[in-house]
Scaffold this motif. Structure first.
Motif, PDB file in Angstrom:
ATOM      1  N   TYR A  54       0.887  -1.027  -0.171  1.00 46.48           N
ATOM      2  CA  TYR A  54       0.036   0.129   0.129  1.00 46.48           C
ATOM      3  C   TYR A  54       1.013   1.450   0.193  1.00 46.48           C
ATOM      4  O   TYR A  54       2.038   1.305   0.300  1.00 46.48           O
ATOM      5  N   GLY A  55       0.298   2.542  -0.259  1.00 54.85           N
ATOM      6  CA  GLY A  55       0.974   3.874  -0.266  1.00 54.85           C
ATOM      7  C   GLY A  55       0.172   4.539   0.484  1.00 54.85           C
ATOM      8  O   GLY A  55      -0.961   4.358   1.097  1.00 54.85           O
ATOM      9  N   PRO A  56       0.739   5.635   0.753  1.00 56.71           N
ATOM     10  CA  PRO A  56       0.000   6.724   1.731  1.00 56.71           C
ATOM     11  C   PRO A  56      -1.314   6.973   1.126  1.00 56.71           C
ATOM     12  O   PRO A  56      -2.236   7.448   1.941  1.00 56.71           O
ATOM     13  N   GLU A  57      -1.706   6.954  -0.084  1.00 55.07           N
ATOM     14  CA  GLU A  57      -3.026   7.144  -0.768  1.00 55.07           C
ATOM     15  C   GLU A  57      -3.792   6.017  -0.211  1.00 55.07           C
ATOM     16  O   GLU A  57      -5.184   6.421  -0.559  1.00 55.07           O
ATOM     17  N   ASP A  58      -3.632   5.153   0.104  1.00 49.16           N
ATOM     18  CA  ASP A  58      -4.482   3.980   0.708  1.00 49.16           C
ATOM     19  C   ASP A  58      -4.885   4.103   2.134  1.00 49.16           C
ATOM     20  O   ASP A  58      -5.842   3.407   2.437  1.00 49.16           O
ATOM     21  N   VAL A  59      -4.220   4.941   2.840  1.00 46.73           N
ATOM     22  CA  VAL A  59      -4.579   4.798   4.267  1.00 46.73           C
ATOM     23  C   VAL A  59      -5.870   5.578   4.565  1.00 46.73           C
ATOM     24  O   VAL A  59      -5.813   6.638   4.038  1.00 46.73           O
ATOM     25  N   ASP A  60      -6.581   4.943   5.262  1.00 41.30           N
ATOM     26  CA  ASP A  60      -7.919   5.589   5.774  1.00 41.30           C
ATOM     27  C   ASP A  60      -7.880   6.427   7.095  1.00 41.30           C
ATOM     28  O   ASP A  60      -8.793   7.240   7.267  1.00 41.30           O
ATOM     29  N   VAL A  61      -6.849   6.158   8.025  1.00 42.98           N
ATOM     30  CA  VAL A  61      -6.938   6.511   9.168  1.00 42.98           C
ATOM     31  C   VAL A  61      -5.729   6.326   9.903  1.00 42.98           C
ATOM     32  O   VAL A  61      -4.712   5.261   9.601  1.00 42.98           O
ATOM     33  N   ALA A  62      -5.053   7.225  10.506  1.00 39.69           N
ATOM     34  CA  ALA A  62      -3.639   7.203  11.043  1.00 39.69           C
ATOM     35  C   ALA A  62      -3.426   7.779  12.523  1.00 39.69           C
ATOM     36  O   ALA A  62      -4.259   8.615  12.875  1.00 39.69           O
ATOM     37  N   GLU A  63      -2.894   6.813  13.178  1.00 37.51           N
ATOM     38  CA  GLU A  63      -2.428   7.493  14.336  1.00 37.51           C
ATOM     39  C   GLU A  63      -1.127   7.819  14.657  1.00 37.51           C
ATOM     40  O   GLU A  63      -0.037   6.913  14.442  1.00 37.51           O
ATOM     41  N   LEU A  64      -0.612   9.038  14.949  1.00 37.57           N
ATOM     42  CA  LEU A  64       0.596   9.364  15.011  1.00 37.57           C
ATOM     43  C   LEU A  64       0.996  10.012  16.318  1.00 37.57           C
ATOM     44  O   LEU A  64       0.319  10.375  17.069  1.00 37.57           O
ATOM     45  N   HIS A  65       2.402  10.044  16.564  1.00 37.68           N
ATOM     46  CA  HIS A  65       2.590  10.618  17.993  1.00 37.68           C
ATOM     47  C   HIS A  65       3.000  11.761  18.087  1.00 37.68           C
ATOM     48  O   HIS A  65       4.083  12.383  17.982  1.00 37.68           O
ATOM     49  N   ASP A  66       1.934  12.346  18.764  1.00 42.57           N
ATOM     50  CA  ASP A  66       1.991  14.052  18.931  1.00 42.57           C
ATOM     51  C   ASP A  66       2.182  14.181  20.501  1.00 42.57           C
ATOM     52  O   ASP A  66       1.720  14.819  20.923  1.00 42.57           O
ATOM     53  N   MET A  67       3.315  13.659  20.887  1.00 43.75           N
ATOM     54  CA  MET A  67       3.756  14.156  21.962  1.00 43.75           C
ATOM     55  C   MET A  67       3.990  15.602  22.125  1.00 43.75           C
ATOM     56  O   MET A  67       3.553  16.003  23.349  1.00 43.75           O
ATOM     57  N   PHE A  68       4.394  16.246  21.132  1.00 45.06           N
ATOM     58  CA  PHE A  68       4.453  17.788  20.784  1.00 45.06           C
ATOM     59  C   PHE A  68       3.509  17.832  19.542  1.00 45.06           C
ATOM     60  O   PHE A  68       3.640  17.030  18.525  1.00 45.06           O
ATOM     61  N   THR A  69       2.819  18.925  19.559  1.00 46.80           N
ATOM     62  CA  THR A  69       2.023  19.381  18.053  1.00 46.80           C
ATOM     63  C   THR A  69       2.917  19.199  17.043  1.00 46.80           C
ATOM     64  O   THR A  69       2.404  18.721  15.901  1.00 46.80           O
ATOM     65  N   ILE A  70       4.262  19.764  17.058  1.00 42.77           N
ATOM     66  CA  ILE A  70       4.862  19.965  15.650  1.00 42.77           C
ATOM     67  C   ILE A  70       5.132  18.646  15.267  1.00 42.77           C
ATOM     68  O   ILE A  70       5.375  18.334  14.070  1.00 42.77           O
ATOM     69  N   LEU A  71       5.015  17.509  16.190  1.00 44.34           N
ATOM     70  CA  LEU A  71       5.446  15.903  15.627  1.00 44.34           C
ATOM     71  C   LEU A  71       4.379  15.458  14.515  1.00 44.34           C
ATOM     72  O   LEU A  71       4.747  14.872  13.866  1.00 44.34           O
ATOM     73  N   GLU A  72       3.110  16.086  14.742  1.00 44.64           N
ATOM     74  CA  GLU A  72       2.004  15.483  13.900  1.00 44.64           C
ATOM     75  C   GLU A  72       2.479  15.856  12.539  1.00 44.64           C
ATOM     76  O   GLU A  72       2.267  15.184  11.495  1.00 44.64           O
TER      77      GLU A  72
END
Length: 385
Positions: free
Chosen positions: A272-290
């Motif tokens: 798969y590629g990024p265009e196929d992803v429907d939902v993501a959980e990202l490590h936003d320990m700080f907002t800039i990391l998102e």
């Protein structure tokens, strides 16, 4: 190599857990996960525990062996997984390996941390030990790195300060839909912008809280999964990568090399590629990391993630919902549990168990970051077909 399925998941209440210790939290999540899957303790062959610092926080070591006793999974093989704040994602990688290799037909992963009984200064000191000894000696902490990187990003890409506030507002709103989240209250951009300064330009609402909590996932071969349920998720791709420990040695501080490398490998493995992803959980320990992870995973062009945030594309009803759980920002960040809790959220989205925060999703991605991008694990999961 076996196709690996996740057939059960659990998450405790995140927040300040008075009178409970790391083994209490781990056992709570482990028992709930086995119950969720309808699997008995005797069937567990491998037990992995993701935990960064139980020794430093409460003087408790050997948590994996004690948990095996408490869950009655003896004589299962046990192992503690410590990869700093990406311990949870590393636990997913380890659990996947144990099943994919054929070494285990039933692997339980439990991640947890007990932190709130220590002062903010003490907890910050434990977390700062992730940094290079020379940096640590001079008082550098992860929040200071975040502030420096945020300032550079905003100036380099002409992004308004409000763009970071939009991340906090969005994740707090999502957190109100998550009954396990530490913070279940909405905020507005003005509140985020006027909160106390922590590491210029980042303010209080740009940071995640100190948290107690635990989460668990149960892994098995896909053919075994079908014996238990028709509703499960499979690991389509998983990869880890390591970046420089010393942040100033990186060619571009706004590029998280570990995110780029682990994401690229996970995409290649999954097909798969990024265009196929429907939902993501990202490590936003700080907002800039998102923003940095969105760009490192090719969800946004370099320097354009902030525009997606301000345009609402990462909101629950946007083109790519990010951190439907509330993220670390609202859900909380018990170090060893965070990556497992990301997997819990993606699993729930894929099996239709996310309740009020449910989105339409067949493919989900979780990115768990250690330190300031020193080590990263990216996992791609898909719904059973």
């Amino acid at each position: 190599m076996s196709d690996v399925a996740v057939i059960g998941a659990s998450m405790t209440q995140f927040g300040r857990r008075e009178g409970e210790w790391i083994l209490d939290l781990l056992a709570e999540a482990g028992e709930a996960c086995l119950d969720d899957a309808g699997v008995g303790p005797d069937d567990v062959e491998h037990l992995y525990v993701s935990n960064m610092a139980s020794g430093e926080f409460e003087g408790q070591t050997g948590v994996m062996n004690a948990l095996a006793h408490d869950l009655s999974v003896l004589p299962a093989y046990t192992q503690r997984v410590d990869q700093t704040s990406s311990s949870g994602g590393s636990g997913i990688y380890a659990a996947w390996q144990s099943v994919a290799s054929g070494a285990s037909d039933m692997t339980l992963l439990v991640g947890g941390e007990k932190m709130t009984h220590r002062s903010t200064e003490e907890a910050t000191d434990v977390i700062a030990s992730i940094t290079h000894p020379v940096e640590y000696k001079h008082g550098l902490t992860l929040p200071s790195f975040a502030g420096l990187t945020a300032r550079h990003y905003l100036e380099r890409f002409d992004a308004p300060r409000e763009s970071l506030a939009h991340v906090a507002v969005k994740n707090h709103e999502n957190g109100t839909r998550n009954p396990h989240a530490q913070f279940q209250k909405e905020i507005d951009v003005e509140t985020a912008m006027e909160s106390p300064m922590v590491a210029d330009p980042l303010r209080l609402y740009d940071f995640c809280p100190i948290t107690d909590g635990s989460a668990a996932l149960l892994f098995c071969p896909e053919d075994v999964a079908r014996e238990y349920t028709d509703e499960y998720a499979t690991i389509a791709g998983v990869a880890g990568a390591t970046d420089t420990l010393v942040v100033h040695e990186r060619a571009d501080p706004t590029t998280m090399g570990g995110v780029v490398e682990s994401g690229s490998e996970a995409y290649e493995m999954s097909g798969y590629g990024p265009e196929d992803v429907d939902v993501a959980e990202l490590h936003d320990m700080f907002t800039i990391l998102e923003f940095l992870q969105m760009e490192g995973l090719d969800f946004a062009e370099k320097g354009e993630a902030w525009e997606m945030a301000m345009d609402g594309e990462t909101a629950m009803d946007g083109s790519l919902p990010i951190n439907t759980s509330g993220g670390l920002k609202s859900k909380g960040h018990p170090l060893g549990a965070s990556g497992v809790a990301q997997g819990y959220e993606i699993y729930q989205q894929l099996v239709g168990g996310a309740g009020d925060r449910q989105v339409d999703a067949e493919i989900g991605l979780a990115c768990n970051v250690g330190g300031f991008g020193n080590c990263v694990i990216t996992t791609i999961m898909e719904a059973a077909r």
